[in-house]
Design a protein around this motif. Sequence first.
Motif, PDB file in Angstrom:
ATOM      1  N   VAL A 105       0.843  -1.207   0.000  1.00 32.77           N
ATOM      2  CA  VAL A 105       0.000   0.000   0.000  1.00 32.77           C
ATOM      3  C   VAL A 105       0.874   1.251   0.000  1.00 32.77           C
ATOM      4  O   VAL A 105       0.579   2.225  -0.706  1.00 32.77           O
ATOM      5  N   SER A 106       1.956   1.236   0.756  1.00 36.48           N
ATOM      6  CA  SER A 106       2.859   2.398   0.773  1.00 36.48           C
ATOM      7  C   SER A 106       3.477   2.645  -0.594  1.00 36.48           C
ATOM      8  O   SER A 106       3.572   3.791  -1.046  1.00 36.48           O
ATOM      9  N   LEU A 107       3.882   1.574  -1.270  1.00 33.55           N
ATOM     10  CA  LEU A 107       4.465   1.728  -2.605  1.00 33.55           C
ATOM     11  C   LEU A 107       3.430   2.225  -3.615  1.00 33.55           C
ATOM     12  O   LEU A 107       3.734   3.089  -4.446  1.00 33.55           O
ATOM     13  N   ILE A 108       2.217   1.705  -3.541  1.00 31.39           N
ATOM     14  CA  ILE A 108       1.155   2.165  -4.443  1.00 31.39           C
ATOM     15  C   ILE A 108       0.811   3.626  -4.166  1.00 31.39           C
ATOM     16  O   ILE A 108       0.624   4.415  -5.092  1.00 31.39           O
ATOM     17  N   ALA A 109       0.749   3.989  -2.891  1.00 29.74           N
ATOM     18  CA  ALA A 109       0.460   5.389  -2.532  1.00 29.74           C
ATOM     19  C   ALA A 109       1.557   6.305  -3.047  1.00 29.74           C
ATOM     20  O   ALA A 109       1.291   7.429  -3.505  1.00 29.74           O
ATOM     21  N   TRP A 110       2.786   5.844  -3.013  1.00 32.33           N
ATOM     22  CA  TRP A 110       3.916   6.617  -3.545  1.00 32.33           C
ATOM     23  C   TRP A 110       3.789   6.766  -5.060  1.00 32.33           C
ATOM     24  O   TRP A 110       3.945   7.862  -5.599  1.00 32.33           O
ATOM     25  N   LEU A 111       3.475   5.659  -5.746  1.00 37.19           N
ATOM     26  CA  LEU A 111       3.397   5.679  -7.206  1.00 37.19           C
ATOM     27  C   LEU A 111       2.162   6.422  -7.737  1.00 37.19           C
ATOM     28  O   LEU A 111       2.258   7.213  -8.672  1.00 37.19           O
ATOM     29  N   LEU A 112       0.992   6.148  -7.142  1.00 35.76           N
ATOM     30  CA  LEU A 112      -0.254   6.686  -7.681  1.00 35.76           C
ATOM     31  C   LEU A 112      -0.688   8.016  -7.077  1.00 35.76           C
ATOM     32  O   LEU A 112      -1.311   8.830  -7.756  1.00 35.76           O
ATOM     33  N   TYR A 113      -0.391   8.201  -5.801  1.00 39.15           N
ATOM     34  CA  TYR A 113      -0.927   9.375  -5.102  1.00 39.15           C
ATOM     35  C   TYR A 113       0.144  10.373  -4.672  1.00 39.15           C
ATOM     36  O   TYR A 113      -0.153  11.353  -3.999  1.00 39.15           O
ATOM     37  N   GLY A 114       1.387  10.102  -5.024  1.00 38.61           N
ATOM     38  CA  GLY A 114       2.458  11.038  -4.701  1.00 38.61           C
ATOM     39  C   GLY A 114       2.824  11.115  -3.229  1.00 38.61           C
ATOM     40  O   GLY A 114       3.419  12.097  -2.790  1.00 38.61           O
ATOM     41  N   GLN A 115       2.474  10.090  -2.459  1.00 39.57           N
ATOM     42  CA  GLN A 115       2.828  10.076  -1.040  1.00 39.57           C
ATOM     43  C   GLN A 115       4.347  10.060  -0.911  1.00 39.57           C
ATOM     44  O   GLN A 115       5.034   9.328  -1.615  1.00 39.57           O
ATOM     45  N   LYS A 116       4.864  10.865  -0.042  1.00 37.61           N
ATOM     46  CA  LYS A 116       6.312  10.930   0.181  1.00 37.61           C
ATOM     47  C   LYS A 116       6.738   9.810   1.126  1.00 37.61           C
ATOM     48  O   LYS A 116       6.069   9.549   2.130  1.00 37.61           O
ATOM     49  N   LEU A 117       7.845   9.170   0.794  1.00 39.19           N
ATOM     50  CA  LEU A 117       8.436   8.152   1.655  1.00 39.19           C
ATOM     51  C   LEU A 117       9.839   8.606   2.008  1.00 39.19           C
ATOM     52  O   LEU A 117      10.718   8.644   1.157  1.00 39.19           O
ATOM     53  N   ASP A 118      10.032   8.972   3.275  1.00 40.19           N
ATOM     54  CA  ASP A 118      11.355   9.408   3.702  1.00 40.19           C
ATOM     55  C   ASP A 118      12.206   8.200   4.091  1.00 40.19           C
ATOM     56  O   ASP A 118      11.763   7.055   4.009  1.00 40.19           O
ATOM     57  N   LEU A 119      13.431   8.465   4.488  1.00 38.91           N
ATOM     58  CA  LEU A 119      14.366   7.399   4.825  1.00 38.91           C
ATOM     59  C   LEU A 119      13.840   6.512   5.953  1.00 38.91           C
ATOM     60  O   LEU A 119      13.976   5.287   5.913  1.00 38.91           O
ATOM     61  N   ALA A 120      13.210   7.120   6.947  1.00 42.12           N
ATOM     62  CA  ALA A 120      12.672   6.333   8.065  1.00 42.12           C
ATOM     63  C   ALA A 120      11.564   5.388   7.585  1.00 42.12           C
ATOM     64  O   ALA A 120      11.493   4.233   8.022  1.00 42.12           O
ATOM     65  N   ALA A 121      10.720   5.854   6.672  1.00 41.61           N
ATOM     66  CA  ALA A 121       9.652   5.010   6.141  1.00 41.61           C
ATOM     67  C   ALA A 121      10.223   3.837   5.349  1.00 41.61           C
ATOM     68  O   ALA A 121       9.779   2.700   5.494  1.00 41.61           O
ATOM     69  N   VAL A 122      11.201   4.118   4.514  1.00 42.80           N
ATOM     70  CA  VAL A 122      11.833   3.067   3.723  1.00 42.80           C
ATOM     71  C   VAL A 122      12.559   2.076   4.632  1.00 42.80           C
ATOM     72  O   VAL A 122      12.472   0.853   4.438  1.00 42.80           O
ATOM     73  N   ALA A 123      13.257   2.565   5.646  1.00 39.86           N
ATOM     74  CA  ALA A 123      13.943   1.685   6.596  1.00 39.86           C
ATOM     75  C   ALA A 123      12.928   0.819   7.348  1.00 39.86           C
ATOM     76  O   ALA A 123      13.149  -0.390   7.528  1.00 39.86           O
ATOM     77  N   GLY A 124      11.836   1.414   7.770  1.00 42.82           N
ATOM     78  CA  GLY A 124      10.795   0.660   8.457  1.00 42.82           C
ATOM     79  C   GLY A 124      10.208  -0.432   7.582  1.00 42.82           C
ATOM     80  O   GLY A 124       9.992  -1.561   8.032  1.00 42.82           O
ATOM     81  N   MET A 125       9.969  -0.112   6.314  1.00 41.20           N
ATOM     82  CA  MET A 125       9.455  -1.127   5.394  1.00 41.20           C
ATOM     83  C   MET A 125      10.491  -2.230   5.170  1.00 41.20           C
ATOM     84  O   MET A 125      10.131  -3.400   5.035  1.00 41.20           O
ATOM     85  N   GLY A 126      11.767  -1.869   5.162  1.00 39.99           N
ATOM     86  CA  GLY A 126      12.818  -2.879   5.060  1.00 39.99           C
ATOM     87  C   GLY A 126      12.788  -3.835   6.244  1.00 39.99           C
ATOM     88  O   GLY A 126      12.952  -5.049   6.081  1.00 39.99           O
ATOM     89  N   LEU A 127      12.549  -3.287   7.426  1.00 39.28           N
ATOM     90  CA  LEU A 127      12.449  -4.127   8.621  1.00 39.28           C
ATOM     91  C   LEU A 127      11.219  -5.043   8.565  1.00 39.28           C
ATOM     92  O   LEU A 127      11.270  -6.193   9.005  1.00 39.28           O
ATOM     93  N   ILE A 128      10.119  -4.508   8.023  1.00 37.23           N
ATOM     94  CA  ILE A 128       8.913  -5.331   7.863  1.00 37.23           C
ATOM     95  C   ILE A 128       9.195  -6.500   6.920  1.00 37.23           C
ATOM     96  O   ILE A 128       8.852  -7.649   7.212  1.00 37.23           O
ATOM     97  N   ILE A 129       9.829  -6.206   5.789  1.00 37.10           N
ATOM     98  CA  ILE A 129      10.173  -7.262   4.832  1.00 37.10           C
ATOM     99  C   ILE A 129      11.093  -8.285   5.482  1.00 37.10           C
ATOM    100  O   ILE A 129      10.920  -9.499   5.307  1.00 37.10           O
ATOM    101  N   ALA A 130      12.068  -7.818   6.258  1.00 39.19           N
ATOM    102  CA  ALA A 130      12.969  -8.736   6.964  1.00 39.19           C
ATOM    103  C   ALA A 130      12.194  -9.605   7.945  1.00 39.19           C
ATOM    104  O   ALA A 130      12.439 -10.818   8.049  1.00 39.19           O
ATOM    105  N   GLY A 131      11.243  -9.028   8.645  1.00 39.11           N
ATOM    106  CA  GLY A 131      10.433  -9.793   9.585  1.00 39.11           C
ATOM    107  C   GLY A 131       9.600 -10.855   8.893  1.00 39.11           C
ATOM    108  O   GLY A 131       9.493 -11.995   9.365  1.00 39.11           O
ATOM    109  N   VAL A 132       9.005 -10.509   7.764  1.00 37.26           N
ATOM    110  CA  VAL A 132       8.229 -11.483   6.988  1.00 37.26           C
ATOM    111  C   VAL A 132       9.143 -12.618   6.522  1.00 37.26           C
ATOM    112  O   VAL A 132       8.775 -13.791   6.594  1.00 37.26           O
TER     113      VAL A 132
END
Length: 110
Positions: free
Chosen positions: A71-98
Motif C-alpha cells: 500500500v505504501s508503494l502504491i500510494a507513492w506511485l499513484l498518489y504522490g505520497q512521500k516516503l522518507d528514509l525512516a519510512a523506507v527503513a521501516g518497510m525494510g524491517l517489515i520485509i525482513a520480519g516477513v
Amino acid sequence: MKVWLFLMGAILSEVVATSALKASDGFTRLWPSVLTAGGYILAFYLLSQTLRHIPVGVAYALWSGIGIVLVSLIAWLLYGQKLDLAAVAGMGLIIAGVAVINLFSKASAH
C-alpha cells in the motif's frame, strides 16, 4: 501450496481495496467504492480460508506486513505520497520480519 495462494490473494485483494478506498473520495465515487467493497469481501473470504491451515498470528503478521509495504508503494506511485528514509527503513524491517517468519519460524505451519 494452495493455502499460500489464498493468503497472497487475500493480501492483494486488500491492497487493491485500500488503494481504491483512497480513490473513492469518501465513498462519493461509484466504481472505486464498488472496488473497495468487493476487494475487502474477497480479501476476508480468502483470509478465512487461509486460517484453516495457517495460525492466525502468522497469517495476520504476513497479511499486515506485506500489505503495509505494498500500500505504501502504491500510494507513492499513484498518489504522490512521500516516503522518507525512516519510512523506507521501516518497510525494510517489515520485509525482513516477513522473511524471518517464512524461513525460520516453525509457527508458520501446523
